[in-house]
Design a protein around this motif. Structure first.
Motif, PDB file in Angstrom:
ATOM      1  N   GLY A  92      59.896  29.892  49.805  1.00 27.16           N
ATOM      2  CA  GLY A  92      58.720  30.749  49.943  1.00 27.16           C
ATOM      3  C   GLY A  92      58.726  31.941  49.001  1.00 27.16           C
ATOM      4  N   ASP A  93      59.820  32.144  48.223  1.00 32.93           N
ATOM      5  CA  ASP A  93      59.890  33.295  47.315  1.00 32.93           C
ATOM      6  C   ASP A  93      59.115  33.089  46.019  1.00 32.93           C
ATOM      7  OD1 ASP A  93      61.541  34.634  49.082  1.00 32.93           O
ATOM      8  OD2 ASP A  93      63.360  33.769  48.212  1.00 32.93           O
ATOM      9  N   SER A  94      58.801  31.849  45.673  1.00 33.34           N
ATOM     10  CA  SER A  94      58.098  31.592  44.411  1.00 33.34           C
ATOM     11  C   SER A  94      56.661  32.116  44.509  1.00 33.34           C
ATOM     12  CB  SER A  94      58.102  30.102  44.105  1.00 33.34           C
ATOM     13  OG  SER A  94      57.522  29.379  45.148  1.00 33.34           O
ATOM     14  N   GLU A  95      56.179  32.683  43.396  1.00 34.63           N
ATOM     15  CA  GLU A  95      54.856  33.317  43.401  1.00 34.63           C
ATOM     16  C   GLU A  95      53.990  32.827  42.252  1.00 34.63           C
ATOM     17  OE1 GLU A  95      55.604  37.635  45.497  1.00 34.63           O
ATOM     18  OE2 GLU A  95      55.614  37.496  43.312  1.00 34.63           O
ATOM     19  N   PHE A  96      52.708  32.775  42.521  1.00 35.22           N
ATOM     20  CA  PHE A  96      51.719  32.567  41.475  1.00 35.22           C
ATOM     21  C   PHE A  96      51.016  33.909  41.255  1.00 35.22           C
ATOM     22  CE2 PHE A  96      53.102  28.581  41.864  1.00 35.22           C
ATOM     23  CZ  PHE A  96      52.258  27.531  42.173  1.00 35.22           C
ATOM     24  N   PHE A  97      50.145  33.958  40.237  1.00 36.15           N
ATOM     25  CA  PHE A  97      49.448  35.206  39.943  1.00 36.15           C
ATOM     26  C   PHE A  97      47.954  34.951  39.822  1.00 36.15           C
ATOM     27  CE2 PHE A  97      53.768  35.744  38.518  1.00 36.15           C
ATOM     28  CZ  PHE A  97      54.100  37.004  39.004  1.00 36.15           C
ATOM     29  N   LEU A  98      47.177  35.649  40.646  1.00 31.44           N
ATOM     30  CA  LEU A  98      45.724  35.580  40.587  1.00 31.44           C
ATOM     31  C   LEU A  98      45.233  36.698  39.674  1.00 31.44           C
ATOM     32  CD1 LEU A  98      44.985  35.042  44.402  1.00 31.44           C
ATOM     33  CD2 LEU A  98      44.875  33.312  42.606  1.00 31.44           C
ATOM     34  N   LEU A  99      44.670  36.343  38.535  1.00 31.23           N
ATOM     35  CA  LEU A  99      44.277  37.345  37.542  1.00 31.23           C
ATOM     36  C   LEU A  99      43.019  38.104  37.951  1.00 31.23           C
ATOM     37  CD1 LEU A  99      45.043  35.452  34.216  1.00 31.23           C
ATOM     38  CD2 LEU A  99      46.545  36.878  35.618  1.00 31.23           C
ATOM     39  N   GLY A 100      42.254  37.560  38.901  1.00 29.74           N
ATOM     40  CA  GLY A 100      41.085  38.268  39.418  1.00 29.74           C
ATOM     41  C   GLY A 100      39.900  38.262  38.471  1.00 29.74           C
ATOM     42  N   LEU A 101      38.991  39.211  38.688  1.00 25.22           N
ATOM     43  CA  LEU A 101      37.745  39.254  37.926  1.00 25.22           C
ATOM     44  C   LEU A 101      37.859  40.073  36.654  1.00 25.22           C
ATOM     45  CD1 LEU A 101      35.266  39.798  40.896  1.00 25.22           C
ATOM     46  CD2 LEU A 101      35.726  37.669  39.691  1.00 25.22           C
ATOM     47  N   SER A 102      38.792  41.045  36.640  1.00 23.94           N
ATOM     48  CA  SER A 102      38.895  41.917  35.467  1.00 23.94           C
ATOM     49  C   SER A 102      40.284  42.536  35.396  1.00 23.94           C
ATOM     50  CB  SER A 102      37.839  43.021  35.529  1.00 23.94           C
ATOM     51  OG  SER A 102      38.020  43.965  34.496  1.00 23.94           O
ATOM     52  N   ASP A 103      40.753  42.783  34.161  1.00 19.98           N
ATOM     53  CA  ASP A 103      42.027  43.470  33.952  1.00 19.98           C
ATOM     54  C   ASP A 103      41.839  44.968  33.728  1.00 19.98           C
ATOM     55  OD1 ASP A 103      43.661  41.187  34.129  1.00 19.98           O
ATOM     56  OD2 ASP A 103      43.156  40.617  32.074  1.00 19.98           O
ATOM     57  N   THR A 127      39.477  34.107  51.295  1.00 21.22           N
ATOM     58  CA  THR A 127      39.704  34.622  49.940  1.00 21.22           C
ATOM     59  C   THR A 127      39.587  36.142  49.801  1.00 21.22           C
ATOM     60  OG1 THR A 127      37.364  34.238  49.410  1.00 21.22           O
ATOM     61  CG2 THR A 127      38.914  32.478  48.894  1.00 21.22           C
ATOM     62  N   VAL A 128      38.604  36.751  50.449  1.00 22.33           N
ATOM     63  CA  VAL A 128      38.304  38.160  50.181  1.00 22.33           C
ATOM     64  C   VAL A 128      39.434  39.112  50.594  1.00 22.33           C
ATOM     65  CG1 VAL A 128      36.681  40.058  50.589  1.00 22.33           C
ATOM     66  CG2 VAL A 128      35.827  37.733  50.306  1.00 22.33           C
ATOM     67  N   PRO A 129      40.047  38.991  51.780  1.00 18.47           N
ATOM     68  CA  PRO A 129      41.120  39.935  52.130  1.00 18.47           C
ATOM     69  C   PRO A 129      42.269  39.946  51.124  1.00 18.47           C
ATOM     70  CG  PRO A 129      40.377  38.781  54.089  1.00 18.47           C
ATOM     71  CD  PRO A 129      39.711  38.111  52.930  1.00 18.47           C
ATOM     72  N   LYS A 130      42.672  38.782  50.633  1.00 18.04           N
ATOM     73  CA  LYS A 130      43.750  38.732  49.641  1.00 18.04           C
ATOM     74  C   LYS A 130      43.314  39.416  48.342  1.00 18.04           C
ATOM     75  CE  LYS A 130      47.588  37.722  47.652  1.00 18.04           C
ATOM     76  NZ  LYS A 130      48.765  38.572  47.940  1.00 18.04           N
ATOM     77  N   MET A 131      42.062  39.216  47.958  1.00 17.60           N
ATOM     78  CA  MET A 131      41.547  39.882  46.772  1.00 17.60           C
ATOM     79  C   MET A 131      41.586  41.397  46.950  1.00 17.60           C
ATOM     80  SD  MET A 131      37.741  39.974  45.126  1.00 17.60           S
ATOM     81  CE  MET A 131      37.343  38.336  45.623  1.00 17.60           C
ATOM     82  N   LEU A 132      41.196  41.880  48.123  1.00 20.07           N
ATOM     83  CA  LEU A 132      41.193  43.321  48.398  1.00 20.07           C
ATOM     84  C   LEU A 132      42.606  43.904  48.370  1.00 20.07           C
ATOM     85  CD1 LEU A 132      38.576  43.464  51.309  1.00 20.07           C
ATOM     86  CD2 LEU A 132      38.233  44.201  48.938  1.00 20.07           C
ATOM     87  N   VAL A 133      43.563  43.177  48.933  1.00 21.20           N
ATOM     88  CA  VAL A 133      44.959  43.630  48.924  1.00 21.20           C
ATOM     89  C   VAL A 133      45.464  43.743  47.487  1.00 21.20           C
ATOM     90  CG1 VAL A 133      47.329  42.971  49.508  1.00 21.20           C
ATOM     91  CG2 VAL A 133      45.533  42.766  51.218  1.00 21.20           C
ATOM     92  N   ASN A 134      45.173  42.745  46.667  1.00 18.28           N
ATOM     93  CA  ASN A 134      45.614  42.769  45.274  1.00 18.28           C
ATOM     94  C   ASN A 134      44.970  43.913  44.491  1.00 18.28           C
ATOM     95  OD1 ASN A 134      47.136  40.551  45.874  1.00 18.28           O
ATOM     96  ND2 ASN A 134      46.115  39.151  44.477  1.00 18.28           N
ATOM     97  N   ILE A 159      46.674  32.239  37.269  1.00 16.56           N
ATOM     98  CA  ILE A 159      45.401  31.590  37.598  1.00 16.56           C
ATOM     99  C   ILE A 159      44.259  32.538  37.248  1.00 16.56           C
ATOM    100  CG2 ILE A 159      44.067  30.497  39.442  1.00 16.56           C
ATOM    101  CD1 ILE A 159      46.795  30.243  40.955  1.00 16.56           C
ATOM    102  N   PRO A 160      43.382  32.169  36.321  1.00 15.40           N
ATOM    103  CA  PRO A 160      42.285  33.063  35.909  1.00 15.40           C
ATOM    104  C   PRO A 160      41.141  33.064  36.918  1.00 15.40           C
ATOM    105  CG  PRO A 160      42.162  31.022  34.688  1.00 15.40           C
ATOM    106  CD  PRO A 160      43.394  30.919  35.540  1.00 15.40           C
ATOM    107  N   HIS A 161      41.463  33.440  38.137  1.00 12.84           N
ATOM    108  CA  HIS A 161      40.488  33.405  39.235  1.00 12.84           C
ATOM    109  C   HIS A 161      40.968  34.376  40.295  1.00 12.84           C
ATOM    110  CE1 HIS A 161      37.247  31.673  41.597  1.00 12.84           C
ATOM    111  NE2 HIS A 161      37.021  30.766  40.664  1.00 12.84           N
ATOM    112  N   TYR A 162      40.138  34.622  41.322  1.00 18.73           N
ATOM    113  CA  TYR A 162      40.565  35.468  42.429  1.00 18.73           C
ATOM    114  C   TYR A 162      40.983  34.638  43.638  1.00 18.73           C
ATOM    115  CZ  TYR A 162      35.742  34.625  43.937  1.00 18.73           C
ATOM    116  OH  TYR A 162      34.554  34.031  44.293  1.00 18.73           O
ATOM    117  N   LEU A 163      41.009  33.308  43.486  1.00 19.63           N
ATOM    118  CA  LEU A 163      41.478  32.424  44.539  1.00 19.63           C
ATOM    119  C   LEU A 163      42.180  31.224  43.917  1.00 19.63           C
ATOM    120  CD1 LEU A 163      39.409  29.681  44.955  1.00 19.63           C
ATOM    121  CD2 LEU A 163      37.844  31.537  45.469  1.00 19.63           C
TER     122      LEU A 163
END
Length: 314
Positions: A13-24, A82-89, A179-183
């Motif tokens: 469970g320690d492995s992670e992916f990265f959600l790049l979201g809508l903007s940097d 999807t939205v709560p995780k986006m807000l946390v990030n 991942i070039p997305h928010y989900l």
């Protein structure tokens, strides 16, 4: 630099992916956080009020409002995926998501998307029976049939979500999975996988065509029958009354499938995954937010029930 491939099924469970979201852009992060927090609160409040209105008023204990309350519950679950995780990030300035969290989104997102689609098809059938066979409406749309239709929609959606889960869980990914997305959208994960995914691409489009096309075909057929029946009514007033009972549902159908088709077409013609993510906001956030307003503003029963609820609170 070598790309290190790792098998997801062997990872902890320690492995992670990265959600790049809508903007940097760091200056946009507070604005995006405020915007999506506001939209999420509106989604929760609007759909919860719709469910409470249906539960609290015995006059709304009819098939149409039973399906509507289930649609509201699905919209709440859809956005919460999807939205709560986006807000946390956005708040923590972190883009990470665990592999388990990513698989959870991969499972739940198709589940509630398919559930939305099937419920809209069931609601179209409900309107078909109400307009074409009004004298037998309550006999045909019995509580048992309504419950079975919702359960069938859920189990079909669950099957679709498990197919997506199985496809993604068999993929192997590289260590720097961005991942070039928010989900965690399955189509994006297929593109980023180290393993061969042509079969998965074909299977995913086939699943989408079957479980998205069949409900849409059912909706179109229902409205063909509805329009044919209404056009045979001699009175203009009766025609308008019959059409008005379908107006809210038809608006929601156009919004749901219109935004979904828009996302699909934008991803087909655009080479920018970030633009696809922005287009997906319409589908995953805006649609669930607008649904309660569409049904409440065009429906006297809902408006009067909500008004009584607010008067009791006041």
């Amino acid at each position: 630099m070598f790309r290190i491939c790792i098998e997801p099924q062997n990872q902890t469970g320690d492995s992670e992916f990265f959600l790049l979201g809508l903007s940097d852009d760091p200056e946009l992060q507070p604005l995006l956080f405020g915007l999506f927090l506001s939209m999420y609160l509106v989604i929760m409040l609007g759909n919860l009020l719709m469910i409470l209105a249906v539960i609290s008023d015995s006059h709304l204990h009819t098939p149409m409002y039973f399906f509507l309350s289930n649609l509201s519950l699905t919209d709440i679950s859809f956005s919460t995926t999807t939205v709560p995780k986006m807000l946390v990030n956005l708040q923590t300035h972190s883009k990470s998501i665990t592999y388990a969290g990513c698989l959870t989104q991969v499972t739940l997102f198709p589940l509630f998307t398919c559930m939305d689609s099937l419920l809209l098809a069931v609601m179209a059938y409900d309107r078909l029976v109400a307009i074409c066979q009004p004298l037998h409406y309550l006999v045909i749309m019995s509580p048992r049939l309504c419950g079975m239709l919702v359960l069938l929609s859920f189990f079909i959606s669950l099957l679709v979500s498990q197919l997506h889960y199985l496809m993604v869980s068999q993929l192997s990914f590289c260590a720097d999975v961005k991942i070039p997305h928010y989900l965690c959208e399955p189509s994006q994960l297929f593109k980023l996988a180290c393993s061969e995914n042509f079969t998965n691409d074909i299977l995913m489009y086939f699943i989408g065509a079957i479980f998205g096309g069949i409900p849409l075909s059912g909706i179109l057929f229902s409205y063909y029958r509805i329009v044919s029946s209404i056009l045979r009514i001699p009175s203009a007033g009766s025609k308008y009354k019959a059409f008005s009972t379908c107006g809210s549902h038809l608006s929601v159908v156009c919004l749901f499938y219109g935004t979904g088709l828009g996302v699909y077409l934008s991803s087909a013609v655009s080479s920018s995954p970030r633009k696809d993510a922005v287009a997906s906001v319409m589908y995953t956030v805006v649609t669930p937010m607008l649904n309660p307003f569409i049904y409440s503003l065009r429906n006297r029963d809902i408006k009067s029930t909500l008004w009584r609820m607010f008067q009791r609170i006041g």
